[in-house]
Write a protein that holds these residues in place. Structure first.
Motif, PDB file in Angstrom:
ATOM      1  N   SER A  79       0.842  -1.184   0.000  1.00  0.00           N
ATOM      2  CA  SER A  79       0.000   0.000   0.000  1.00  0.00           C
ATOM      3  C   SER A  79       0.882   1.240   0.000  1.00  0.00           C
ATOM      4  CB  SER A  79      -0.880  -0.006   1.247  1.00  0.00           C
ATOM      5  OG  SER A  79      -0.078   0.138   2.376  1.00  0.00           O
ATOM      6  N   ARG A  80       0.257   2.373  -0.252  1.00  0.00           N
ATOM      7  CA  ARG A  80       0.975   3.638  -0.253  1.00  0.00           C
ATOM      8  C   ARG A  80       1.671   3.895   1.083  1.00  0.00           C
ATOM      9  NH1 ARG A  80      -1.667   8.791  -2.542  1.00  0.00           N
ATOM     10  NH2 ARG A  80      -1.505   8.431  -4.772  1.00  0.00           N
TER      11      ARG A  80
ATOM     12  N   LYS B 240      -5.192  -1.032  17.696  1.00  0.00           N
ATOM     13  CA  LYS B 240      -6.404  -0.974  18.524  1.00  0.00           C
ATOM     14  C   LYS B 240      -7.672  -1.340  17.756  1.00  0.00           C
ATOM     15  CE  LYS B 240      -8.243   0.207  22.549  1.00  0.00           C
ATOM     16  NZ  LYS B 240      -7.857  -0.354  23.852  1.00  0.00           N
ATOM     17  N   LYS B 241      -7.645  -1.142  16.438  1.00  0.00           N
ATOM     18  CA  LYS B 241      -8.864  -1.385  15.662  1.00  0.00           C
ATOM     19  C   LYS B 241      -9.074  -2.853  15.299  1.00  0.00           C
ATOM     20  CE  LYS B 241     -11.095   2.409  15.173  1.00  0.00           C
ATOM     21  NZ  LYS B 241     -11.887   3.267  14.286  1.00  0.00           N
TER      22      LYS B 241
ATOM     23  N   ILE C 219      -1.445   7.169  10.831  1.00  0.00           N
ATOM     24  CA  ILE C 219      -2.177   6.703  12.005  1.00  0.00           C
ATOM     25  C   ILE C 219      -3.612   7.237  12.004  1.00  0.00           C
ATOM     26  CG2 ILE C 219      -2.269   7.054  14.525  1.00  0.00           C
ATOM     27  CD1 ILE C 219      -0.575   4.693  13.618  1.00  0.00           C
ATOM     28  N   ARG C 220      -3.764   8.463  11.520  1.00  0.00           N
ATOM     29  CA  ARG C 220      -5.111   9.028  11.415  1.00  0.00           C
ATOM     30  C   ARG C 220      -5.969   8.162  10.485  1.00  0.00           C
ATOM     31  NH1 ARG C 220      -5.325  15.058  10.408  1.00  0.00           N
ATOM     32  NH2 ARG C 220      -7.313  15.574  11.362  1.00  0.00           N
ATOM     33  N   ASP C 221      -5.399   7.759   9.349  1.00  0.00           N
ATOM     34  CA  ASP C 221      -6.120   6.902   8.397  1.00  0.00           C
ATOM     35  C   ASP C 221      -6.520   5.586   9.034  1.00  0.00           C
ATOM     36  OD1 ASP C 221      -5.865   8.743   6.456  1.00  0.00           O
ATOM     37  OD2 ASP C 221      -4.323   7.696   5.293  1.00  0.00           O
TER      38      ASP C 221
ATOM     39  N   ARG D 233      -9.839   7.990  18.024  1.00  0.00           N
ATOM     40  CA  ARG D 233      -8.624   7.312  18.496  1.00  0.00           C
ATOM     41  C   ARG D 233      -7.375   8.106  18.122  1.00  0.00           C
ATOM     42  NH1 ARG D 233      -7.523   4.088  22.349  1.00  0.00           N
ATOM     43  NH2 ARG D 233      -9.586   3.498  23.018  1.00  0.00           N
ATOM     44  N   TYR D 234      -7.468   8.787  16.972  1.00  0.00           N
ATOM     45  CA  TYR D 234      -6.331   9.589  16.526  1.00  0.00           C
ATOM     46  C   TYR D 234      -6.083  10.733  17.506  1.00  0.00           C
ATOM     47  CZ  TYR D 234      -3.712  12.971  13.722  1.00  0.00           C
ATOM     48  OH  TYR D 234      -2.784  13.867  13.284  1.00  0.00           O
ATOM     49  N   LEU D 235      -7.167  11.372  17.951  1.00  0.00           N
ATOM     50  CA  LEU D 235      -7.020  12.461  18.921  1.00  0.00           C
ATOM     51  C   LEU D 235      -6.423  11.943  20.224  1.00  0.00           C
ATOM     52  CD1 LEU D 235     -10.233  14.603  18.398  1.00  0.00           C
ATOM     53  CD2 LEU D 235      -7.864  15.137  17.756  1.00  0.00           C
TER      54      LEU D 235
END
Ligand code: DGI
Ligand code: FE
Ligand code: FE
Length: 396
Positions: free
Chosen positions: A46-47, A252-253, A208-210, A216-218
């Motif tokens: 992936s990218r 976590k996801k 990580i945001r993606d 969760r990112y916040l």
């Protein structure tokens, strides 16, 4: 006949090891030119994993700009579909019938070459230059070369080269941790990396945001900031604290099933508590992801991620910082005694760790949840540690 070397690679990023090798081959073999041919991003990656083609090509262009006998070739990058070496050689030899091509490969690659697509044609269309570094087994290499010569009529040159211990992976990690990479790669390439913010902490946050989604990112950003503050106060490496904070929940996801499968895949032992509550595994799998997906090799960071949920007896400073920051970061929903723990975190880290464990154990007990034995052991360790501290310093 003109002699042209072909130097393939991902060049993510190109560095002095690559440039030295190409110049060495140019000199030793009396080549007229060396083509630098960055590989296309493989479709299964992936990218997130490999840098976009244009950046890698641009870095090669910059790196070789002052050498008249080095040239960039985007032949592989521009081709559609899977790119095979044999097709590249076919195109080149058809376009330039009066050139003999020297295909530069690492010594290790020679051993796999008979499994490449149409090895016979590859060996017919080019001379293979197997470049070995100091400590490799030349006897085995020569044997393999003999075998390929006999089987395919291959033309193989084994080239011994002085060892240069630079890897693209170490450069990527060093840039991420804001460590010096001076003399690892040409300055204009480094300037470009800094200018485009390649391999840096911004790119990591975006990835990580993606992966985690906004909420969760916040939380991860909160952990990053608090961990950085704590690192500053207690004298740990602030960049390592930031990176561990950003990445600590990267798994976590995953579902219970996915977490267990990743542990099996990477040979991570699963404890009794983890078997019953697989979500606990997100910390260990997070450390694996930090290493495999985000290029972090640093053991200190990996351990801080691994033990951020249960803690462990005798944690390192960074481990305690991440453990604590995870609990007290500003986006956390209110938990009993949170204000008190927050205050304590900036005064006595061991005491804060102990109080977090106590509070967690009380919470888990009230919920009748399985408790991992490591959480209990860690609590006992820090309770005893604090006790012995007070005995030594009764006035504190
Ligand atoms: O991932 P986060 O939510 O940011 O935080 P974390 O990694 O500390 O996970 C928190 C959860 O883990 C929280 O619900 C408490 C739980 N936990 C901590 N120690 C144990 C535990 N759960 C079980 N079952 N057993 C433990 O020993
Ligand atoms: Fe977590
Ligand atoms: Fe967390």
């Amino acid at each position: 006949m003109k002699k042209i070397g072909i130097m393939g690679g991902t060049f993510n990023p190109i560095h002095f090891g690559h440039l030295f090798l190409a110049e060495y081959a140019y000199d030793q073999l009396g080549l007229d030119m060396v083509l630098f041919m960055p590989s296309k991003n493989p479709p299964h990656k992936s990218r997130n994993e490999v840098l976009e083609d244009e950046y890698r090509a641009k870095m090669v262009e910059l790196a070789i700009s002052d050498n008249p006998h080095f040239q960039l070739s985007t032949l592989e990058m521009e081709r559609e579909g899977t790119t095979y070496t044999v097709d590249t050689l076919r195109i080149l030899t058809k376009e330039n019938p009066h050139v003999s091509y020297y295909f530069l490969v690492g010594a290790d690659s020679l051993f796999g070459m008979s499994k490449w697509k149409e090895p016979g044609t590859i060996f017919k269309l080019s001379t293979i230059v197997a470049v070995g570094r100091d400590q490799i087994n030349y006897e085995k290499l020569e044997q393999e070369a003999e075998y390929l010569k006999e089987t395919y009529g291959a033309k193989i040159i084994v080239l011994k080269m002085p060892m240069i211990q630079i890897s693209s992976a170490s450069i990527r990690e060093r840039v991420l941790l804001n460590q010096s990479v001076r003399y690892y790669l040409p300055k204009n390439v480094l300037d470009y990396i800094k200018d485009k913010e390649l391999y840096g902490i911004h790119a990591l946050r975006e990835k990580i945001r993606d992966i985690l989604g906004e909420g969760r990112y916040l939380h991860s950003l909160g952990v990053e900031e608090v961990a950085c503050d704590l690192a500053y106060i207690y004298g740990a490496d602030e960049m390592k604290a930031r990176i561990a904070g950003i990445l600590h929940d990267s798994a976590k996801k995953l579902s219970d099933e996915e977490l267990k499968n990743e542990c099996i895949k990477y040979d991570i032992p699963i404890s009794e508590g983890e078997k019953q509550c697989p979500q606990l595994l997100h910390s260990k799998v997070g450390a694996i992801y930090a290493k495999t997906k985000y290029g972090v090799q640093d053991e200190g960071i990996l351990n801080a991620i691994s033990y951020h949920t249960t803690g462990r007896p005798g944690m390192s400073l960074l481990e305690k910082i991440i453990f604590t920051a995870d609990y007290i970061e500003p986006n956390r929903r209110p938990i009993p005694q949170l204000d008190e723990i927050r205050k304590l975190a900036y005064e006595d880290l061991d005491a804060a760790v102990c109080m977090i464990l106590k509070s967690t154990l009380e919470y888990l007990t009230s919920k009748n949840t399985v408790i991992d034995s490591l959480t209990v052991e860690t609590y006992k360790y820090y309770k005893d540690l604090l006790k012995s501290k007070t005995i030594k310093n009764p006035n504190n």
